[in-house]
Design an enzyme around this catalytic site. Structure first.
Site, PDB file in Angstrom:
ATOM      1  N   LYS A   1      98.612 -92.776  81.323  1.00  0.00           N
ATOM      2  CA  LYS A   1      99.203 -94.110  81.555  1.00  0.00           C
ATOM      3  C   LYS A   1      98.086 -95.150  81.660  1.00  0.00           C
ATOM      4  CE  LYS A   1     103.161 -91.793  83.472  1.00  0.00           C
ATOM      5  NZ  LYS A   1     104.305 -91.783  84.351  1.00  0.00           N
TER       6      LYS A   1
ATOM      7  N   GLY B   1     107.070 -89.619  88.369  1.00  0.00           N
ATOM      8  CA  GLY B   1     106.271 -90.267  89.411  1.00  0.00           C
ATOM      9  C   GLY B   1     106.944 -90.293  90.776  1.00  0.00           C
TER      10      GLY B   1
ATOM     11  N   GLU C   1     112.132 -85.977  79.694  1.00  0.00           N
ATOM     12  CA  GLU C   1     111.622 -86.517  80.950  1.00  0.00           C
ATOM     13  C   GLU C   1     112.729 -87.291  81.672  1.00  0.00           C
ATOM     14  OE1 GLU C   1     107.053 -86.937  80.863  1.00  0.00           O
ATOM     15  OE2 GLU C   1     107.923 -88.780  80.120  1.00  0.00           O
TER      16      GLU C   1
ATOM     17  N   HIS D   1     108.264 -93.335  75.484  1.00  0.00           N
ATOM     18  CA  HIS D   1     108.218 -92.971  76.907  1.00  0.00           C
ATOM     19  C   HIS D   1     109.192 -93.862  77.680  1.00  0.00           C
ATOM     20  CE1 HIS D   1     106.780 -92.519  81.000  1.00  0.00           C
ATOM     21  NE2 HIS D   1     106.259 -91.369  80.614  1.00  0.00           N
TER      22      HIS D   1
ATOM     23  N   ASN E   1      99.428 -87.400  80.232  1.00  0.00           N
ATOM     24  CA  ASN E   1      99.674 -88.822  79.959  1.00  0.00           C
ATOM     25  C   ASN E   1      98.995 -89.625  81.067  1.00  0.00           C
ATOM     26  OD1 ASN E   1     100.695 -91.383  79.551  1.00  0.00           O
ATOM     27  ND2 ASN E   1     102.813 -90.839  80.070  1.00  0.00           N
TER      28      ASN E   1
ATOM     29  N   GLY F   1     102.010 -86.543  84.050  1.00  0.00           N
ATOM     30  CA  GLY F   1     101.461 -87.860  84.364  1.00  0.00           C
ATOM     31  C   GLY F   1     100.443 -87.762  85.485  1.00  0.00           C
ATOM     32  N   GLY F   2     100.882 -88.056  86.697  1.00  0.00           N
ATOM     33  CA  GLY F   2      99.996 -88.118  87.869  1.00  0.00           C
ATOM     34  C   GLY F   2      99.011 -86.963  87.977  1.00  0.00           C
TER      35      GLY F   2
ATOM     36  N   GLU G   1     108.933 -95.399  80.351  1.00  0.00           N
ATOM     37  CA  GLU G   1     108.349 -96.651  80.858  1.00  0.00           C
ATOM     38  C   GLU G   1     108.310 -97.710  79.751  1.00  0.00           C
ATOM     39  OE1 GLU G   1     104.800 -94.914  82.526  1.00  0.00           O
ATOM     40  OE2 GLU G   1     106.029 -93.993  84.097  1.00  0.00           O
TER      41      GLU G   1
ATOM     42  N   SER H   1     107.030 -85.207  87.312  1.00  0.00           N
ATOM     43  CA  SER H   1     106.488 -84.572  88.517  1.00  0.00           C
ATOM     44  C   SER H   1     106.119 -83.108  88.315  1.00  0.00           C
ATOM     45  CB  SER H   1     107.446 -84.756  89.698  1.00  0.00           C
ATOM     46  OG  SER H   1     107.595 -86.143  90.008  1.00  0.00           O
TER      47      SER H   1
END
Ligand code: PGA
Length: 252
Positions: A13, A175, A169, A97, A11, A236-237, A99, A215
């Site tokens: 983002k 994150g 999640e 999600h 993802n 993600g990251g 967010e 994470s």
């Protein structure tokens, strides 16, 4: 027991304009050989989807989007429909999600409409659920997860549920560098599967892939993937770095 093909999804983002997207995908293609025993999906921002589709043509890496609107078209300024994503070559779409729920006030009811809209267009929804830190500390984790899972799948037929993907999640792990332990994740995945079984039947629930996200990194993916009900990861990251994402894909 059903054999579930692992799925690793990245993802991105709100990262990567087209030149960066192209660079990242070329690097990824070089590092991820054609895999048959697992699926890989990348979800760039809308603006990079066409570029990504072109770079990924002929590779086994599949394309996903991060959101969609529930209507096929109409006066919805700023929104993008499932049909538009399909036309760009997407096979998957992330829905609900945390967010989106947190910053854009997406409700369970909207998530349910989006899941249905995705399926109508032949897109595989990756429906996200997850508790906040406050909910976990209150001892409400499994209640929240059950409620989000049931509400998001409201009115769904068994065969539609069998094809979708769920991502657990925990909001506090996204994150933050603070991942759920494999045991914490497994406990929630078991509860999600039990909820799916109650909505459908054991065989259908056993077929659904449940990803863990929050994470996920190269150094914790193996322990997470060793859990019986963790069928993949939503990353993600670490999906923004070719080497790290390639290592996650090659979990062992
Ligand atoms: P993270 O994000 O891997 O950066 O924690 C996961 C996600 O939000 O899907």
């Amino acid at each position: 027991m059903a054999v579930r093909r692992p799925l690793i999804a990245g993802n991105w983002k709100m990262h990567c304009a087209r030149p960066e997207a192209e660079r990242l995908l070329l690097a990824l293609k070089g590092q991820i050989a054609d895999l048959t025993d697992r699926e890989v999906v990348v979800a760039p921002p809308f603006t990079a989807l066409e570029t990504a589709g072109r770079v990924l043509a002929g590779s086994s890496i599949r394309l996903g989007a991060q959101n969609l609107h529930w209507e096929p078209q109409g006066a919805f300024t700023g929104e993008v429909s499932g049909a538009m994503l399909k036309e760009l070559g997407c096979s998957h779409v992330i829905v609900g999600h945390s967010e989106r729920r947190q910053y854009f006030a997406e409700t369970d009811e909207q998530v349910a409409r989006k899941v249905k809209a995705a399926q109508r267009e032949g897109l595989i929804p990756i429906m996200c659920v997850g508790e906040t830190l406050e909910e976990r500390e209150r001892g409400d984790t499994l209640g929240v997860i059950r409620r989000q899972t049931q509400a998001g799948l409201q009115g769904q037929a068994k065969d539609a549920i069998a094809l979708l993907v769920i991502a657990y999640e925990p909001v506090w792990a996204i994150g933050t560098g603070r991942t759920a332990t494999p045991e914490q994740a497994q406990e929630v995945h078991t509860a999600i599967r039990a909820t799916l079984a109650a909505l459908t039947d054991q065989a259908t629930a056993a077929a659904v892939r449940i990803l863990y996200g929050g994470s996920v990194k190269a150094d914790n993916v193996d322990a997470l993937m060793a859990q019986a009900d963790i069928d993949g990861a939503l990353v993600g990251g670490a999906s923004l770095q070719a080497e790290a994402f390639a290592r996650i894909v090659q979990f062992r």
